[in-house]
Design a protein around this motif. Structure first.
Motif, PDB file in Angstrom:
ATOM      1  N   MET A 222     161.591 -17.867  35.045  1.00 46.30           N
ATOM      2  CA  MET A 222     163.070 -17.835  35.203  1.00 46.30           C
ATOM      3  C   MET A 222     163.562 -19.256  35.701  1.00 46.30           C
ATOM      4  N   GLY A 223     164.600 -19.997  35.063  1.00 53.61           N
ATOM      5  CA  GLY A 223     164.968 -21.324  35.530  1.00 53.61           C
ATOM      6  C   GLY A 223     166.320 -21.358  35.645  1.00 53.61           C
ATOM      7  N   ALA A 224     167.105 -20.438  35.450  1.00 55.16           N
ATOM      8  CA  ALA A 224     168.504 -20.543  35.416  1.00 55.16           C
ATOM      9  C   ALA A 224     168.807 -20.710  36.839  1.00 55.16           C
ATOM     10  N   GLN A 225     170.146 -20.971  37.217  1.00 57.17           N
ATOM     11  CA  GLN A 225     170.784 -21.377  38.428  1.00 57.17           C
ATOM     12  C   GLN A 225     171.010 -20.206  38.974  1.00 57.17           C
ATOM     13  N   TYR A 226     169.954 -19.582  39.765  1.00 52.92           N
ATOM     14  CA  TYR A 226     170.165 -18.003  40.437  1.00 52.92           C
ATOM     15  C   TYR A 226     169.177 -17.839  41.295  1.00 52.92           C
ATOM     16  N   GLU A 227     169.099 -16.655  41.934  1.00 55.94           N
ATOM     17  CA  GLU A 227     168.104 -16.108  42.814  1.00 55.94           C
ATOM     18  C   GLU A 227     166.812 -16.541  42.225  1.00 55.94           C
TER      19      GLU A 227
ATOM     20  N   PHE B 248     164.957 -22.894  29.032  1.00 56.69           N
ATOM     21  CA  PHE B 248     164.297 -22.839  30.554  1.00 56.69           C
ATOM     22  C   PHE B 248     165.582 -22.790  31.644  1.00 56.69           C
ATOM     23  N   THR B 249     166.363 -23.657  31.552  1.00 61.52           N
ATOM     24  CA  THR B 249     167.398 -23.707  32.425  1.00 61.52           C
ATOM     25  C   THR B 249     168.431 -22.896  32.362  1.00 61.52           C
ATOM     26  N   ASN B 250     168.174 -21.912  31.489  1.00 56.19           N
ATOM     27  CA  ASN B 250     169.351 -20.884  31.348  1.00 56.19           C
ATOM     28  C   ASN B 250     168.670 -19.390  31.295  1.00 56.19           C
ATOM     29  N   GLN B 251     167.506 -19.274  31.547  1.00 55.23           N
ATOM     30  CA  GLN B 251     166.636 -18.013  31.455  1.00 55.23           C
ATOM     31  C   GLN B 251     166.678 -17.317  32.712  1.00 55.23           C
ATOM     32  N   ILE B 252     166.986 -15.725  32.593  1.00 54.79           N
ATOM     33  CA  ILE B 252     166.605 -14.932  33.594  1.00 54.79           C
ATOM     34  C   ILE B 252     165.637 -14.075  33.286  1.00 54.79           C
ATOM     35  N   GLU B 253     165.209 -13.019  34.044  1.00 52.39           N
ATOM     36  CA  GLU B 253     164.172 -12.229  33.699  1.00 52.39           C
ATOM     37  C   GLU B 253     164.049 -11.742  32.209  1.00 52.39           C
TER      38      GLU B 253
END
Lengths: 331, 428
Positions: free
Chosen positions: B194-199, B250-255
């Motif tokens: 996970m590389g998105a801008q979040y937890e 990568f920079t947009n992916q969550i689980e």
């Protein structure tokens, strides 16, 4: 004042009606002089105050109190997470917010959305207003259908925009940007937010401008065309000057409205990739951050921005508030 | 028949009747909520995120309570932010209709600091601590006092393709090198996480910091630290993001994006939560036999990794009208039997160690030993009431990870984190 003006035949007793009858004005002033108010007049004035009081109290309760309270909160370190550390910090929160890059980014985004959307709406709205004004067949149908976007709840419309721009499921995303996700990139996301704003509020602009168009006397246009004015000349030299007050009111309303942009951003991007508006960022700090001090500071700053813009419109451009005369001043 | 239009009087009466009816209909649910269990069984409202088969557990406890209380499941929204905002809004207003709160592990400190949840003391405390893993207990503790009962827990594992990789990498460097080698050979090579801008990005950062022996925040949660370990973690993160082993998105992916990308066959490695296991069995049966798991990679080959702990805790609201019953109900809801039910039926790893040894767990949790290993020295997220704000600013600073300049980023992060702790942080 407004109470006595409704009394028929009492022209001499009210300033407002006196002003309208130019000649009588001098006489009234002279007759009044500085003589003490008569018994009846004093009673009438008292009644006026009494009748105004409930409205005034409601205004104080719903407008003045929240504004003053948020100003009071903005002077404190007040974070719900740390109830014991609440303290008065003067203007520290203002220094924090005004020196923060997130705030200025959000401010820039808000201004960009406001300026671009209002300008585009003015042009489109004017076109739409001219069409609706001139329609002869199916006038009701044309006007109703033009108003549909304004009638749809913003959040609902925003959701359909979001789905439309989501890759895979969305027809617009597949059509315009088959390889990307437009809502995840800053420039395209902002463009989509502005587009959604324009789509939604152009009808409102058109409606206000149509009311302005109704003010243009047909005789004036006929006379102009007799004098050989072309269509464009009639539009710029006759219609626009007459419509000026209506245009300014429409611009003022839409500017203040656009400045508060929230729902579209909340649904479309939720502020990701630096697309937060000032309202969004204030919401985030208040509701998610639980920081009443910083959040209130932002609310006060937004209020000041709105007040300054309204002041510029009213004082410098001479926009008339609804209900007042079109000579630019207030009564 | 009466034509209503010709009898304006009747029409008025009828409208009024309808209006009154509508008003009563609208108010009815409110009164139902407001009228407190007078005479009847006290109602305990459990506010929790949606959990599969949670009702089964609640029914068990209601039955066991034998009329002392009745738990009612009030399902919160699906996303963590929405859950938190709803609870916080009600608590800030002193809402007394909430009794038991299902809290994400990262919220316990915040709610405790705000005096919204009750401390666990005496026998209640002893019962919760008995047999419960240390990591989850730490996530429920604030200022050395227990404020919640760990309900379930979670850690990320390394999932990898055993048909491509013979031996699981022990460190991030080994993993990156293995991936680069596969890339040269023209095989699936990507390392998916996970590389998105979040937890999720903050969790990745926290894994690396803890594995490097670093600290983000001091022990008491009052000072930003950002020591050498964090700089090391930033270096690894930056190398990972720029080595050419990640997915382009990568920079947009969550689980779930990560899970789907791995199921699609694009990856050789996946760093993700245990839920991917069951999804893989059902959604990608041809790939599933080739996938196995290992401990999350570390920084140094001789030091085992430390992995961020997830999961949820249960707390009793300070405004509850039946706090004693609520404490009892929580003890029931998270007892070993009920944790086992949720582990098997809802995929939630338990917090009570003995549950892992249960034979029924073998099928649902073949990776349970690895999970337990990681749990024993798991890393909590920075323990501070300001975690939510800290997480938001850290995610913003670390995104995108390829732009990290280790030393510089560490300095800006330190300031941002200190501001968040001092209520000066501005959230983007």
């Amino acid at each position: 004042m407004s109470i006595s003006s409704t009394t028929p035949g009492a022209a001499a007793t009210t300033e407002q009606t006196a002003e309208e009858t130019g000649q009588a004005r001098v006489a009234t002033r002279n007759r009044r002089g500085k003589a003490p108010l008569s018994e009846g007049k004093r009673a009438e004035r008292k009644l006026g105050w009494l009748l105004c009081a409930p409205a005034a109290l409601v205004m104080v309760a719903v407008t003045a109190y929240p504004i003053l309270y948020s100003f009071w909160l903005s002077l404190q370190r007040y974070d719900l997470k740390f109830p014991d550390e609440r303290q008065f910090v003067w203007f520290e929160n203002y220094a924090t917010v005004l020196s923060n890059s997130y705030w200025w980014t959000a401010f820039g985004v808000t201004m960009l959305i406001t300026v671009v959307s209002v300008v585009v709406e003015l042009v489109l709205g004017m076109g739409l207003a001219l069409i609706m004004h001139r329609t002869i067949i199916g006038r009701g149908l044309v006007r109703t259908s033009a108003l549909i976007p304004y009638g749809i709840v913003t959040v609902v419309a925003a959701f359909s925009w979001r789905y439309a721009w989501t890759p895979g499921t969305g027809y617009l995303a597949n059509l315009v940007a088959p390889d990307g996700a437009p809502l995840t990139e800053r420039a395209s996301a902002l463009a989509i937010i502005i587009l959604a704003e324009i789509w939604k509020t152009t009808p409102f602009m058109a409606l206000l401008l149509m009311a302005g168009l109704a003010l243009v006397p047909d005789d004036l246009l006929k006379a102009a065309s007799m004098d050989g004015a072309s269509g464009w000349q009639r539009f710029t030299k006759v219609m626009l000057p007459v419509m000026k007050p209506a245009i300014l009111v429409a611009l003022l309303f839409r500017t203040l409205d656009a400045l508060r942009v929230f729902d579209n951003i909340y649904v479309l991007t939720n502020g990701a990739n630096e697309t937060s508006s000032v309202s969004m960022i204030a919401y985030n700090n208040l509701m998610k951050g639980l920081n009443l001090g910083i959040g209130s500071t932002m609310s006060v700053l937004i209020f000041l921005t709105v007040a300054i813009i309204a002041f510029i419109f009213v004082k410098l451009f001479g926009t008339a508030a609804p209900g007042s005369s079109d000579d630019g001043g207030r009564r | 028949m009466i034509n209503p239009d010709r009898h304006p009087h009747r029409r008025k009466a009828r409208t009024r009747f309808l209006a009154a009816g509508a008003a009563i209909a609208l108010l009815a649910p409110l009164t139902a909520c407001g009228s407190d269990d007078e005479g009847g069984v006290p109602t305990l409202n459990l506010y929790q995120f949606p959990v599969e088969n949670m009702q089964t557990v609640i029914d068990n406890c209601n039955q066991a309570a034998a009329g002392r209380y009745k738990i009612v499941y009030q399902v919160l929204p699906r996303t963590a932010d929405d859950q938190r905002v709803q609870m916080v809004r009600r608590l800030a207003a002193g809402d007394d209709s909430m009794d038991i709160l299902g809290l994400d592990v990262t919220w316990t400190q915040e709610f405790a600091s705000a005096d919204w949840i009750k401390e666990w003391t005496g026998d209640d405390k002893a019962e919760i601590e008995k047999g419960t893993l240390a990591g989850p207990i730490a996530s429920a503790t604030y200022n050395d006092k227990l404020y919640a009962a760990p309900n379930n827990t979670n850690v990320q594992l390394l999932w990898y393709r055993k048909d491509l990789v013979s031996e699981p990498p022990k460190t991030w460097d080994e993993m990156i090198d293995a991936s680069l080698k596969l890339k040269q050979e023209g095989k699936p090579y990507q390392v998916l996480t996970m590389g998105a801008q979040y937890e999720g990005l903050v969790v990745l950062f926290n894994n690396l910091v803890a594995s490097a022996g670093g600290n983000v925040v001091s022990e008491d949660g009052k000072t930003a630290v950002m020591d050498e370990g964090t700089v090391k973690a930033l270096q690894v993160m930056q190398r990972f993001a720029t080595a050419g082993v990640t997915s382009p998105s990568f920079t947009n992916q969550i689980e779930d994006d990560v899970r789907l990308a791995f199921q699609g066959g694009g990856g050789a490695f996946q760093l993700n939560w245990p839920y991917v296991y069951s999804a893989l069995q059902s959604d990608a049966p041809q790939l599933a036999p080739n996938v196995t798991w290992a401990r999350y990679p570390g920084i140094d080959a001789n030091t085992p990794s430390r992995v961020t702990i997830g999961g949820s805790n249960m707390a009793v609201s300070s405004y509850s009208r039946h706090p004693d019953l609520a404490f009892d109900a929580v003890k029931c809801l998270r007892n070993a039997d009920n944790q086992k039910i949720l582990a098997i039926k809802a995929g939630q790893p338990p917090t009570i160690e003995s549950v892992y040894a249960d034979p029924e767990m073998a099928k649902a949790y073949p990776m349970r030993d690895t999970i337990l290993d990681e749990l024993k020295d798991a890393a909590p997220r920075p323990l501070t009431p300001a975690y939510q704000n800290l997480s938001t600013v850290v995610a913003a600073q670390l995104s995108p990870p390829s732009a990290i300049k280790p030393q510089e980023t560490a300095t800006t992060l330190k300031k941002a984190i200190q501001d968040a702790i001092d209520s000066k942080g501005v959230l983007p």
